[in-house]
Design a protein around this motif. Structure first.
Motif, short mmCIF file in Angstrom:
data_model
loop_
_atom_site.label_atom_id
_atom_site.label_comp_id
_atom_site.label_asym_id
_atom_site.label_seq_id
_atom_site.Cartn_x
_atom_site.Cartn_y
_atom_site.Cartn_z
N PRO A 9 0.83 -1.23 0.00
CA PRO A 9 0.00 0.00 0.00
C PRO A 9 0.86 1.27 0.00
O PRO A 9 1.98 1.27 0.48
CB PRO A 9 -0.81 -0.13 1.28
N ASN A 22 2.09 5.00 1.00
CA ASN A 22 2.26 5.65 2.30
C ASN A 22 1.52 6.98 2.26
O ASN A 22 2.02 7.96 1.75
CB ASN A 22 3.78 5.88 2.49
N SER A 45 -1.25 9.39 4.65
CA SER A 45 -1.86 9.45 5.98
C SER A 45 -3.27 10.03 5.95
O SER A 45 -4.04 9.83 6.88
CB SER A 45 -0.96 10.29 6.90
N GLY A 70 -6.01 9.49 4.17
CA GLY A 70 -7.20 8.66 3.96
C GLY A 70 -6.84 7.39 3.22
O GLY A 70 -5.67 7.08 3.02
N ASN A 71 -7.86 6.62 2.85
CA ASN A 71 -7.63 5.37 2.14
C ASN A 71 -7.39 5.64 0.65
O ASN A 71 -8.22 6.25 -0.01
CB ASN A 71 -8.84 4.45 2.30
N VAL A 72 -6.27 5.14 0.17
CA VAL A 72 -5.88 5.35 -1.23
C VAL A 72 -6.52 4.28 -2.09
O VAL A 72 -6.70 3.15 -1.66
CB VAL A 72 -4.34 5.30 -1.34
N THR A 73 -6.89 4.62 -3.33
CA THR A 73 -7.37 3.62 -4.29
C THR A 73 -6.33 3.43 -5.37
O THR A 73 -5.41 4.26 -5.52
CB THR A 73 -8.70 4.06 -4.94
N TYR A 74 -6.50 2.33 -6.14
CA TYR A 74 -5.52 2.00 -7.18
C TYR A 74 -6.24 1.69 -8.48
O TYR A 74 -7.34 1.12 -8.48
CB TYR A 74 -4.68 0.80 -6.76
N TYR A 131 -9.68 -0.64 -3.50
CA TYR A 131 -9.04 -0.41 -2.21
C TYR A 131 -8.02 -1.50 -1.87
O TYR A 131 -7.13 -1.29 -1.08
CB TYR A 131 -10.09 -0.33 -1.09
N THR A 150 -4.99 -4.34 -2.41
CA THR A 150 -3.66 -4.21 -3.01
C THR A 150 -3.36 -5.41 -3.91
O THR A 150 -2.24 -5.90 -3.98
CB THR A 150 -2.58 -4.07 -1.93
N PHE A 174 -6.01 9.47 -4.62
CA PHE A 174 -6.78 9.88 -3.45
C PHE A 174 -7.59 11.10 -3.85
O PHE A 174 -7.05 12.12 -4.24
CB PHE A 174 -5.86 10.21 -2.25
#
Ligand SMILES: *[C@@H]1O[C@H](CO)[C@@H](O)[C@H](O)[C@H]1NC(C)=O
Ligand SMILES: *[C@@H]1O[C@H](CO)[C@@H](O)[C@H](O)[C@H]1NC(C)=O
Ligand SMILES: *[C@@H]1O[C@H](CO)[C@@H](O)[C@H](O)[C@H]1NC(C)=O
Ligand SMILES: *[C@@H]1O[C@H](CO)[C@@H](O)[C@H](O)[C@H]1NC(C)=O
Ligand SMILES: *[C@@H]1O[C@H](CO)[C@@H](O)[C@H](O)[C@H]1NC(C)=O
Ligand SMILES: *[C@@H]1O[C@H](CO)[C@@H](O)[C@H](O)[C@H]1NC(C)=O
Length: 345
Positions: free
Chosen positions: A44, A46, A48, A50-54, A73, A75, A96
């Motif tokens: 994932p 780095n 801080s 919030g939740n990162v998407t891909y 969401y 990995t 994000f």
């Protein structure tokens, strides 16, 4: 005016560049491709806030990028739907809200890069010093459909390594295209171990080795025991078969006899006639007074016991005597050669 605009541009870049750069690219990207089922994995980002998407895309033949996974969401992403035989250009980034990381590019050719799992190995010790090795190619399962490896690879063979469990030194390396391989010339009553792998010759691509499978070859004494059992079984089977045949023949014979030669008895008056030869001679006399008659030959066969035969012979001789006695007088039967009862059981 011109310097002012340049300054504004510089300020913009200074303000927005860090925001763009804040989101780190996915790290440690790795491919897990087994039997053409391919999954992309990464660590994932780095971040801080919030939740990162891909998002993962691959480049199609028309050079535009198509989503494989969009704003996920997790990995990992299933990339099995890329073409199997061509080099796939893939890229991945983290997002994000409306910010994104840079794309990271990589290549992947499924049919070359995928891992081929070991075949299923079964060893059967059939005779002393001989092992039958059965190999089963691992299946390829895509979209719930089951395919054979041969559907994807042209020249597929199996490689087998054989060693004695005691010595651990390879005694034979075998390459075979067949799913059954017979290893002969081994010692009897010894434990042998083997491993097998699929090998794609056209790509020089080895599959994974199977786990060691060990089997003891048959002792030469064991085979004798087995043979005795086999011989006994065969002997009993033959005996049973012969018994069955005899029964069948007997039944058929009875049936035919019953149908075509039913038990038979002479008419009552004829029996009486034979039982009383005196009356019969009188009868003959009365019938043939003063005339010459031609008598056909009467043949009566008997299958009864000899007692029956002798009885009837007695009767017959009685008749003959009677006839001969009367012959001197008026009756001259031209021919009465024999007379026996026709009686079937
Ligand atoms: C993630 O960020 C923390 C500080 O925010 C840093 O200490 C750490 O090394 C970073 N990890 C990676 C993989 O960049
Ligand atoms: C991030 O994801 C975790 C679970 O993966 C969830 O519990 C959490 O609420 C999410 N945070 C945000 C800001 O969406
Ligand atoms: C990946 O996708 C393929 C085809 O869509 C499917 O057959 C396979 O089960 C999937 N693999 C995983 C690990 O979800
Ligand atoms: C093979 O040999 C090892 C020791 O070298 C022993 O522990 C193992 O039981 C043997 N396996 C068989 C199947 O005989
Ligand atoms: C079998 O092949 C291995 C290498 O795969 C080699 O080291 C070994 O000597 C070979 N053994 C025989 C008996 O050919
Ligand atoms: C085969 O014979 C060997 C000795 O020659 C003995 O140790 C072993 O137990 C025998 N195996 C079987 C299955 O009878």
């Amino acid at each position: 005016m011109v310097p002012t605009r340049s300054w504004w541009c510089l300020i913009c870049v200074c303000v927005f560049w860090p925001i763009h750069a804040i989101i780190q690219e996915p790290q440690n990207i790795r491919l897990n491709s087994v039997m053409l089922n391919s999954v992309l994995l990464w660590d994932p980002s780095n971040f801080s806030e919030g939740n990162v998407t891909y998002t993962i895309q691959y480049e199609s033949l028309k050079s535009d990028f198509i989503d494989l996974c969009r704003r996920i969401y997790f990995t990992e992403c299933n990339i099995s739907n890329t073409p199997k035989y061509s080099l796939a250009n893939l890229r991945i980034r983290a997002e994000f809200e409306n910010k994104q990381s840079h794309w990271i590019y990589f290549n992947f050719t499924p049919f070359k890069d995928t891992i081929i799992i070991p075949p299923i190995v079964q060893i059967i010790p059939r005779k002393p010093g001989i092992l039958d090795v059965y190999l089963q190619s691992p299946p390829v399962i895509l979209n719930d459909n089951r395919y054979s490896l041969k559907d994807f690879y042209g020249s597929m063979v199996y490689k087998i390594k054989i060693w004695m469990n005691a010595s651990e030194q390879v005694i034979t390396n075998v390459t075979t295209p067949h799913t059954l391989y017979v290893i002969s010339g081994l010692d009897t009553g010894i434990t042998y171990c083997l491993k097998a792998q699929v090998f794609i010759e056209e790509l020089n691509k080895p599959g994974e080795w199977s786990k060691a499978t060990c089997t003891q070859t048959i002792n030469s004494t064991n085979i004798v025991g087995t043979d005795q059992v086999t011989v006994t079984v065969i002997f009993l089977t033959v005996l049973a078969f012969i018994f069955f045949c005899c029964c069948m023949i007997g039944c058929t014979y009875r049936w035919i006899k019953y149908c075509f030669f039913p038990s038979y008895s002479l008419p009552q008056h004829f029996i009486q006639f034979l039982n009383h030869p005196y009356h019969s001679s009188q009868f003959l006399e009365s019938q043939s007074q003063g005339e010459d008659h031609n008598y056909d030959m009467l043949t009566v066969l008997s299958e009864r016991s000899k007692q029956c035969n002798s009885k009837s012979e007695n009767k017959m001789s009685n008749i003959k005597q009677e006839l001969q006695g009367s012959q001197e007088d008026t009756i001259r039967p031209k021919e009465i050669s024999s007379c026996t009862t026709l009686l079937h059981v």
